[in-house]
Write an enzyme that holds these catalytic residues in place. Structure first.
Site, PDB file in Angstrom:
ATOM      1  N   ASP A 281      57.354  50.069   5.029  1.00 19.75           N
ATOM      2  CA  ASP A 281      57.062  50.681   3.737  1.00 19.75           C
ATOM      3  C   ASP A 281      58.299  50.727   2.834  1.00 19.75           C
ATOM      4  O   ASP A 281      59.428  50.832   3.308  1.00 19.75           O
ATOM      5  CB  ASP A 281      56.519  52.107   3.963  1.00 19.75           C
ATOM      6  CG  ASP A 281      55.857  52.670   2.719  1.00 19.75           C
ATOM      7  OD1 ASP A 281      55.394  51.879   1.877  1.00 19.75           O
ATOM      8  OD2 ASP A 281      55.800  53.916   2.596  1.00 19.75           O
TER       9      ASP A 281
ATOM     10  N   ASN B  15      45.091  49.064   0.637  1.00 14.03           N
ATOM     11  CA  ASN B  15      45.961  48.282  -0.255  1.00 14.03           C
ATOM     12  C   ASN B  15      45.191  47.357  -1.212  1.00 14.03           C
ATOM     13  O   ASN B  15      45.749  46.872  -2.193  1.00 14.03           O
ATOM     14  CB  ASN B  15      46.984  47.454   0.547  1.00 14.03           C
ATOM     15  CG  ASN B  15      48.076  48.298   1.177  1.00 14.03           C
ATOM     16  OD1 ASN B  15      48.573  47.992   2.258  1.00 14.03           O
ATOM     17  ND2 ASN B  15      48.478  49.378   0.518  1.00 14.03           N
TER      18      ASN B  15
HETATM   19  C1  IPE Z   1      51.061  51.680   4.469  1.00 10.04           C
HETATM   20  O1  IPE Z   1      51.870  51.703   3.355  1.00 10.04           O
HETATM   21  C2  IPE Z   1      50.480  50.327   4.651  1.00 10.04           C
HETATM   22  C3  IPE Z   1      51.439  49.261   4.952  1.00 10.04           C
HETATM   23  C4  IPE Z   1      52.688  49.405   5.221  1.00 10.04           C
HETATM   24  C5  IPE Z   1      50.881  47.960   4.964  1.00 10.04           C
HETATM   25  P1  IPE Z   1      51.316  52.242   1.952  1.00 10.04           P
HETATM   26  O2  IPE Z   1      52.436  52.195   1.001  1.00 10.04           O
HETATM   27  O3  IPE Z   1      50.090  51.507   1.576  1.00 10.04           O
HETATM   28  O4  IPE Z   1      50.889  53.724   2.320  1.00 10.04           O
HETATM   29  P2  IPE Z   1      50.780  55.022   1.412  1.00 10.04           P
HETATM   30  O5  IPE Z   1      49.956  54.652   0.227  1.00 10.04           O
HETATM   31  O6  IPE Z   1      52.155  55.414   1.039  1.00 10.04           O
HETATM   32  O7  IPE Z   1      50.127  56.012   2.309  1.00 10.04           O
HETATM   33  C1  IPE Z   2      55.113  48.189   1.904  1.00 15.52           C
HETATM   34  O1  IPE Z   2      55.801  48.469   0.734  1.00 15.52           O
HETATM   35  C2  IPE Z   2      54.338  46.890   1.840  1.00 15.52           C
HETATM   36  C3  IPE Z   2      52.887  47.054   1.721  1.00 15.52           C
HETATM   37  C4  IPE Z   2      52.215  48.177   1.744  1.00 15.52           C
HETATM   38  C5  IPE Z   2      52.115  45.826   1.559  1.00 15.52           C
HETATM   39  P1  IPE Z   2      55.069  49.086  -0.514  1.00 15.52           P
HETATM   40  O2  IPE Z   2      54.483  47.996  -1.306  1.00 15.52           O
HETATM   41  O3  IPE Z   2      54.110  50.146  -0.097  1.00 15.52           O
HETATM   42  O4  IPE Z   2      56.267  49.733  -1.319  1.00 15.52           O
HETATM   43  P2  IPE Z   2      56.342  51.201  -1.920  1.00 15.52           P
HETATM   44  O5  IPE Z   2      55.975  52.123  -0.796  1.00 15.52           O
HETATM   45  O6  IPE Z   2      55.351  51.263  -3.029  1.00 15.52           O
HETATM   46  O7  IPE Z   2      57.732  51.359  -2.360  1.00 15.52           O
HETATM   47 MG    MG Z   3      54.219  52.124   0.242  1.00 13.34          MG
END
Ligand code: IPE
Ligand code: IPE
Ligand code: MG
Length: 247
Positions: free
Chosen positions: A22, A70
């Site tokens: 993340d 997502n």
């Molecule tokens: C969790 O991250 C999913 C992945 C790492 C693929 P998100 O960024 O989607 O989760 P939330 O929205 O912070 O819970």
């Molecule tokens: C994790 O990074 C990757 C996926 C969830 C695909 P994020 O895209 O959630 O990045 P932040 O959490 O918004 O910074």
């Molecule tokens: Mg994220």
């Protein structure tokens, strides 16, 4: 930092490490770039983590790459992630082969775009005989979805008289999940500072040790994995018992 690796007891490795990768978006934003720039730079961290885990002797590494939730991101970001996946799977195939790593995936894969699905299946097929470590990508994954699917499977088997309700136990239930045959993760890592599970492996992490890193995923390196494992090995896993009972 540099001799963290030597502090790892190779006889007490977690067999299965799961990672919620993340913070890609925030990493990019901090640099004044678009979110996709963060996703692209997250690939290096994937490579480092995979390599480090395999070198140590971890048997399963599960990476949360795309959750069912997502899909509600802007379409351009979803598209960029889906094409990055194709590119990465294709590009890393030779490294996976060289390192004897088997690729697998969990999640509702049939709902992925066709070309992403195909690239993934090709990677899985071409690495299926590799034995050193299994790299599991969680894609269009949701733990609640997975638990519901398992329940449906078991209900169907019961309806067809192939299963009695009293035969439903931890083992039969685990076997109905997409992680059937894999040991449960003993260690779960999440980067970005967020301290939540976000619908990841709810059943399987029932007793996992959780480790949160305040750094964004693109900055995650081998040393961080070593640090998490050293920390893991210093924890007392009691499984409900008292400390005295463990010795
Ligand atoms: C969790 O991250 C999913 C992945 C790492 C693929 P998100 O960024 O989607 O989760 P939330 O929205 O912070 O819970
Ligand atoms: C994790 O990074 C990757 C996926 C969830 C695909 P994020 O895209 O959630 O990045 P932040 O959490 O918004 O910074
Ligand atoms: Mg994220």
């Amino acid at each position: 930092m540099s001799d963290l690796k030597s502090k790892i007891d190779l006889n007490k490795l977690p067999q299965h490490v799961a990672v919620i990768m993340d913070g890609n978006g925030r990493w990019a934003k901090q640099k004044g770039k678009l979110r996709v720039f963060g996703h692209r730079n997250g690939v290096k961290a994937v490579r480092e983590t995979t390599e480090a885990a395999a070198e140590l002797g971890v048997k399963y590494l599960t990476l949360y790459a795309f959750s069912t939730e997502n899909w509600s991101r802007p379409q351009t970001e979803v598209n960029a992630l889906m094409s990055l996946l194709i590119k990465t799977v294709r590009k890393e195939l030779s490294t996976l082969t060289k390192n004897n790593i088997r690729l697998q995936a969990i999640g509702d894969l049939t709902k992925l775009p066709k070309d992403t699905y195909n690239a993934l299946m090709e990677g899985i097929e071409k690495t299926k005989h590799h034995t050193r470590m299994t790299l599991v990508l969680a894609l269009n994954y949701s733990a609640k979805w997975e638990i519901l699917e398992a329940s449906k499977k078991l209900a169907q088997a019961a309806k067809e008289n192939n299963l009695q309700p009293e035969d439903i136990n931890e083992a039969t239930f685990s076997n109905a999940l997409s992680t059937a045959g894999m040991p449960d993760p003993e260690l779960l890592i999440r980067t970005s500072g967020e301290q939540r599970i976000s619908n990841f492996l709810l059943w399987q992490i029932a007793y996992a040790e959780l480790r949160f890193f305040p750094i964004f995923w693109p900055d995650f390196r081998k040393e961080h994995l070593y640090e998490a494992i050293v920390d893991f090995q210093n924890r007392e896993r009691r499984f409900g018992k008292t400390s005295e009972q463990l010795t």
